[in-house]
Design a protein around this motif. Structure first.
Motif, PDB file in Angstrom:
ATOM      1  N   ALA A  33       0.829  -1.206   0.000  1.00 14.29           N
ATOM      2  CA  ALA A  33       0.000   0.000   0.000  1.00 14.29           C
ATOM      3  C   ALA A  33       0.864   1.257   0.000  1.00 14.29           C
ATOM      4  CB  ALA A  33      -0.937  -0.006   1.198  1.00 14.29           C
ATOM      5  N   ALA A  34       1.988   1.252   0.720  1.00 16.02           N
ATOM      6  CA  ALA A  34       2.882   2.411   0.752  1.00 16.02           C
ATOM      7  C   ALA A  34       3.508   2.638  -0.623  1.00 16.02           C
ATOM      8  CB  ALA A  34       3.957   2.224   1.813  1.00 16.02           C
ATOM      9  N   ILE A  35       3.904   1.566  -1.285  1.00 13.82           N
ATOM     10  CA  ILE A  35       4.451   1.684  -2.637  1.00 13.82           C
ATOM     11  C   ILE A  35       3.376   2.235  -3.576  1.00 13.82           C
ATOM     12  CG2 ILE A  35       5.310   0.368  -4.615  1.00 13.82           C
ATOM     13  CD1 ILE A  35       6.823  -1.390  -2.600  1.00 13.82           C
ATOM     14  N   ASP A  36       2.144   1.770  -3.417  1.00 11.59           N
ATOM     15  CA  ASP A  36       1.040   2.264  -4.247  1.00 11.59           C
ATOM     16  C   ASP A  36       0.821   3.758  -4.037  1.00 11.59           C
ATOM     17  OD1 ASP A  36       0.657  -0.262  -5.277  1.00 11.59           O
ATOM     18  OD2 ASP A  36      -1.043  -0.735  -3.960  1.00 11.59           O
ATOM     19  N   VAL A  37       0.911   4.228  -2.791  1.00 11.30           N
ATOM     20  CA  VAL A  37       0.752   5.658  -2.510  1.00 11.30           C
ATOM     21  C   VAL A  37       1.803   6.454  -3.276  1.00 11.30           C
ATOM     22  CG1 VAL A  37       0.986   7.449  -0.718  1.00 11.30           C
ATOM     23  CG2 VAL A  37      -0.363   5.397  -0.259  1.00 11.30           C
ATOM     24  N   VAL A  38       3.040   5.994  -3.222  1.00  5.61           N
ATOM     25  CA  VAL A  38       4.134   6.707  -3.891  1.00  5.61           C
ATOM     26  C   VAL A  38       3.945   6.699  -5.408  1.00  5.61           C
ATOM     27  CG1 VAL A  38       6.626   6.670  -4.346  1.00  5.61           C
ATOM     28  CG2 VAL A  38       5.765   6.388  -2.005  1.00  5.61           C
ATOM     29  N   THR A  39       3.635   5.553  -5.992  1.00  3.58           N
ATOM     30  CA  THR A  39       3.471   5.502  -7.448  1.00  3.58           C
ATOM     31  C   THR A  39       2.251   6.315  -7.892  1.00  3.58           C
ATOM     32  OG1 THR A  39       2.343   3.362  -7.305  1.00  3.58           O
ATOM     33  CG2 THR A  39       4.706   3.321  -7.753  1.00  3.58           C
TER      34      THR A  39
ATOM     35  N   ASP B   6      -1.678  17.371 -11.754  1.00  4.29           N
ATOM     36  CA  ASP B   6      -2.607  17.838 -10.728  1.00  4.29           C
ATOM     37  C   ASP B   6      -1.836  18.197  -9.447  1.00  4.29           C
ATOM     38  OD1 ASP B   6      -4.663  18.393  -9.005  1.00  4.29           O
ATOM     39  OD2 ASP B   6      -5.613  16.418  -9.141  1.00  4.29           O
ATOM     40  N   ILE B   7      -1.257  19.386  -9.441  1.00  5.04           N
ATOM     41  CA  ILE B   7      -0.438  19.829  -8.320  1.00  5.04           C
ATOM     42  C   ILE B   7      -1.262  19.967  -7.040  1.00  5.04           C
ATOM     43  CG2 ILE B   7       1.058  21.691  -7.472  1.00  5.04           C
ATOM     44  CD1 ILE B   7       1.793  22.169 -10.465  1.00  5.04           C
ATOM     45  N   SER B   8      -2.519  20.304  -7.167  1.00  3.22           N
ATOM     46  CA  SER B   8      -3.373  20.445  -5.980  1.00  3.22           C
ATOM     47  C   SER B   8      -3.529  19.122  -5.231  1.00  3.22           C
ATOM     48  CB  SER B   8      -4.748  20.999  -6.360  1.00  3.22           C
ATOM     49  OG  SER B   8      -5.454  20.061  -7.151  1.00  3.22           O
ATOM     50  N   ALA B   9      -3.233  17.998  -5.888  1.00  4.24           N
ATOM     51  CA  ALA B   9      -3.359  16.686  -5.251  1.00  4.24           C
ATOM     52  C   ALA B   9      -2.338  16.474  -4.145  1.00  4.24           C
ATOM     53  CB  ALA B   9      -3.239  15.575  -6.290  1.00  4.24           C
ATOM     54  N   THR B  10      -1.350  17.382  -4.028  1.00  2.00           N
ATOM     55  CA  THR B  10      -0.388  17.240  -2.940  1.00  2.00           C
ATOM     56  C   THR B  10      -1.107  17.186  -1.594  1.00  2.00           C
ATOM     57  OG1 THR B  10      -0.039  19.635  -2.944  1.00  2.00           O
ATOM     58  CG2 THR B  10       1.568  18.287  -4.138  1.00  2.00           C
ATOM     59  N   GLU B  11      -2.214  17.897  -1.457  1.00  2.00           N
ATOM     60  CA  GLU B  11      -2.970  17.873  -0.194  1.00  2.00           C
ATOM     61  C   GLU B  11      -3.536  16.494   0.086  1.00  2.00           C
ATOM     62  OE1 GLU B  11      -5.467  21.010   0.993  1.00  2.00           O
ATOM     63  OE2 GLU B  11      -4.311  22.511  -0.097  1.00  2.00           O
ATOM     64  N   HIS B  12      -3.877  15.765  -0.948  1.00  6.24           N
ATOM     65  CA  HIS B  12      -4.404  14.409  -0.778  1.00  6.24           C
ATOM     66  C   HIS B  12      -3.291  13.435  -0.386  1.00  6.24           C
ATOM     67  CE1 HIS B  12      -6.463  10.626  -1.571  1.00  6.24           C
ATOM     68  NE2 HIS B  12      -5.469  10.304  -2.377  1.00  6.24           N
ATOM     69  N   PHE B  13      -2.113  13.607  -0.966  1.00  2.00           N
ATOM     70  CA  PHE B  13      -1.031  12.644  -0.773  1.00  2.00           C
ATOM     71  C   PHE B  13      -0.114  12.955   0.410  1.00  2.00           C
ATOM     72  CE2 PHE B  13      -2.097  11.832  -5.226  1.00  2.00           C
ATOM     73  CZ  PHE B  13      -2.127  10.452  -5.218  1.00  2.00           C
TER      74      PHE B  13
ATOM     75  N   VAL C 122       9.955   4.116   1.364  1.00  4.98           N
ATOM     76  CA  VAL C 122       9.828   3.739  -0.038  1.00  4.98           C
ATOM     77  C   VAL C 122      10.895   4.501  -0.816  1.00  4.98           C
ATOM     78  CG1 VAL C 122       8.345   3.771  -2.083  1.00  4.98           C
ATOM     79  CG2 VAL C 122       7.357   3.292   0.165  1.00  4.98           C
ATOM     80  N   ALA C 123      11.686   3.780  -1.590  1.00  2.00           N
ATOM     81  CA  ALA C 123      12.714   4.398  -2.423  1.00  2.00           C
ATOM     82  C   ALA C 123      12.297   4.266  -3.880  1.00  2.00           C
ATOM     83  CB  ALA C 123      14.059   3.724  -2.192  1.00  2.00           C
ATOM     84  N   ALA C 124      12.574   5.308  -4.643  1.00  2.36           N
ATOM     85  CA  ALA C 124      12.228   5.295  -6.060  1.00  2.36           C
ATOM     86  C   ALA C 124      13.387   5.855  -6.869  1.00  2.36           C
ATOM     87  CB  ALA C 124      10.972   6.122  -6.311  1.00  2.36           C
ATOM     88  N   VAL C 125      13.797   5.101  -7.861  1.00  2.13           N
ATOM     89  CA  VAL C 125      14.711   5.614  -8.877  1.00  2.13           C
ATOM     90  C   VAL C 125      13.792   6.227  -9.927  1.00  2.13           C
ATOM     91  CG1 VAL C 125      16.445   5.024 -10.595  1.00  2.13           C
ATOM     92  CG2 VAL C 125      16.406   3.827  -8.383  1.00  2.13           C
ATOM     93  N   VAL C 126      14.014   7.501 -10.234  1.00  4.20           N
ATOM     94  CA  VAL C 126      13.101   8.220 -11.111  1.00  4.20           C
ATOM     95  C   VAL C 126      13.828   8.822 -12.301  1.00  4.20           C
ATOM     96  CG1 VAL C 126      11.477   8.769  -9.247  1.00  4.20           C
ATOM     97  CG2 VAL C 126      13.330  10.367  -9.765  1.00  4.20           C
ATOM     98  N   ARG C 127      13.093   9.023 -13.368  1.00  5.03           N
ATOM     99  CA  ARG C 127      13.583   9.755 -14.539  1.00  5.03           C
ATOM    100  C   ARG C 127      12.806  11.059 -14.595  1.00  5.03           C
ATOM    101  NH1 ARG C 127      15.133   6.335 -18.748  1.00  5.03           N
ATOM    102  NH2 ARG C 127      16.918   6.252 -17.348  1.00  5.03           N
ATOM    103  N   ILE C 128      13.552  12.159 -14.641  1.00  2.02           N
ATOM    104  CA  ILE C 128      12.974  13.498 -14.638  1.00  2.02           C
ATOM    105  C   ILE C 128      13.278  14.128 -15.992  1.00  2.02           C
ATOM    106  CG2 ILE C 128      12.961  15.741 -13.459  1.00  2.02           C
ATOM    107  CD1 ILE C 128      14.537  13.868 -11.210  1.00  2.02           C
ATOM    108  N   SER C 129      12.252  14.691 -16.618  1.00  3.75           N
ATOM    109  CA  SER C 129      12.464  15.298 -17.931  1.00  3.75           C
ATOM    110  C   SER C 129      11.580  16.516 -18.091  1.00  3.75           C
ATOM    111  CB  SER C 129      12.164  14.288 -19.040  1.00  3.75           C
ATOM    112  OG  SER C 129      10.807  13.882 -18.980  1.00  3.75           O
TER     113      SER C 129
ATOM    114  N   LYS D 122      -0.177   8.518   3.948  1.00  5.70           N
ATOM    115  CA  LYS D 122       0.241   9.860   3.512  1.00  5.70           C
ATOM    116  C   LYS D 122       1.768   9.944   3.483  1.00  5.70           C
ATOM    117  CE  LYS D 122      -3.854  12.031   3.817  1.00  5.70           C
ATOM    118  NZ  LYS D 122      -4.462  12.911   2.853  1.00  5.70           N
ATOM    119  N   LEU D 123       2.270  10.759   2.577  1.00  4.07           N
ATOM    120  CA  LEU D 123       3.700  11.037   2.547  1.00  4.07           C
ATOM    121  C   LEU D 123       4.019  11.955   3.719  1.00  4.07           C
ATOM    122  CD1 LEU D 123       4.108  11.806  -1.263  1.00  4.07           C
ATOM    123  CD2 LEU D 123       4.352   9.612  -0.104  1.00  4.07           C
ATOM    124  N   ARG D 124       4.971  11.533   4.565  1.00  2.00           N
ATOM    125  CA  ARG D 124       5.336  12.322   5.749  1.00  2.00           C
ATOM    126  C   ARG D 124       6.681  13.008   5.593  1.00  2.00           C
ATOM    127  NH1 ARG D 124       3.078  11.388  10.829  1.00  2.00           N
ATOM    128  NH2 ARG D 124       4.348  13.204  11.293  1.00  2.00           N
ATOM    129  N   GLU D 125       7.629  12.339   4.908  1.00  4.99           N
ATOM    130  CA  GLU D 125       8.956  12.917   4.721  1.00  4.99           C
ATOM    131  C   GLU D 125       9.485  12.544   3.348  1.00  4.99           C
ATOM    132  OE1 GLU D 125      11.822  13.044   8.283  1.00  4.99           O
ATOM    133  OE2 GLU D 125      10.587  11.257   8.666  1.00  4.99           O
TER     134      GLU D 125
END
Length: 138
Positions: free
Chosen positions: A4-10, A21-28, A77-84, A115-118
């Motif tokens: 479930a934590a991995i699902d929250v992050v993805t 949807d930047i406003s979704a930060t309040e949800h996450f 949860v750790a994520a290797v990400v591609r930013i573009s 929720k994302l805490r840190e």
């Protein structure tokens, strides 16, 4: 921590950075979210993250952060990400260049009660600036 934590992050990456949807930060993010790697010039809070993301979306309207690999260990949860993105708005005081960048990064997120805490993160900002042909002193 569970899948479930991995699902929250993805879902966070998908909603905020793929659909924009930047406003979704309040949800996450929890109200007391702490960013140990805040966007430059912004506080290490949920509001600072939202403002920094909005600023980046102006500079790079097609900004995307896609998780390449996501895993959980030791309660985080750790994520290797591609930013573009493509530079179409002012960025760090520099006028748009029209150039694109694509770099990798690593995010570590602590999820608590869904929720994302840190957040801790690092991207290859030197490579990003090189691809945009901007001075590292910017």
């Amino acid at each position: 921590m569970t899948k479930a934590a991995i699902d929250v992050v993805t879902q966070f990456y998908e909603t905020v950075f793929q659909t924009g949807d930047i406003s979704a930060t309040e949800h996450f993010m929890s109200e007391d979210f702490l960013d140990h790697a805040p966007w430059p010039g912004h506080p290490a809070t949920r509001e600072g993250f939202r403002a920094g993301t909005a600023e980046m979306k102006v500079a790079f309207p097609d900004l995307a952060i896609k998780p390449l690999r996501v895993f959980e260990e030791d309660g985080k949860v750790a994520a290797v990400v591609r930013i573009s993105g493509t530079h179409h708005g002012e960025f760090l005081g520099e006028s748009p260049t029209g150039r694109a960048f694509e770099v990798d990064g690593v995010d570590i997120l602590r999820v608590e009660d869904g929720k994302l805490r840190e957040h801790w993160g690092v991207i290859d900002s030197g490579q990003m600036l090189a691809q945009l042909r901007l001075s590292p002193s910017v």
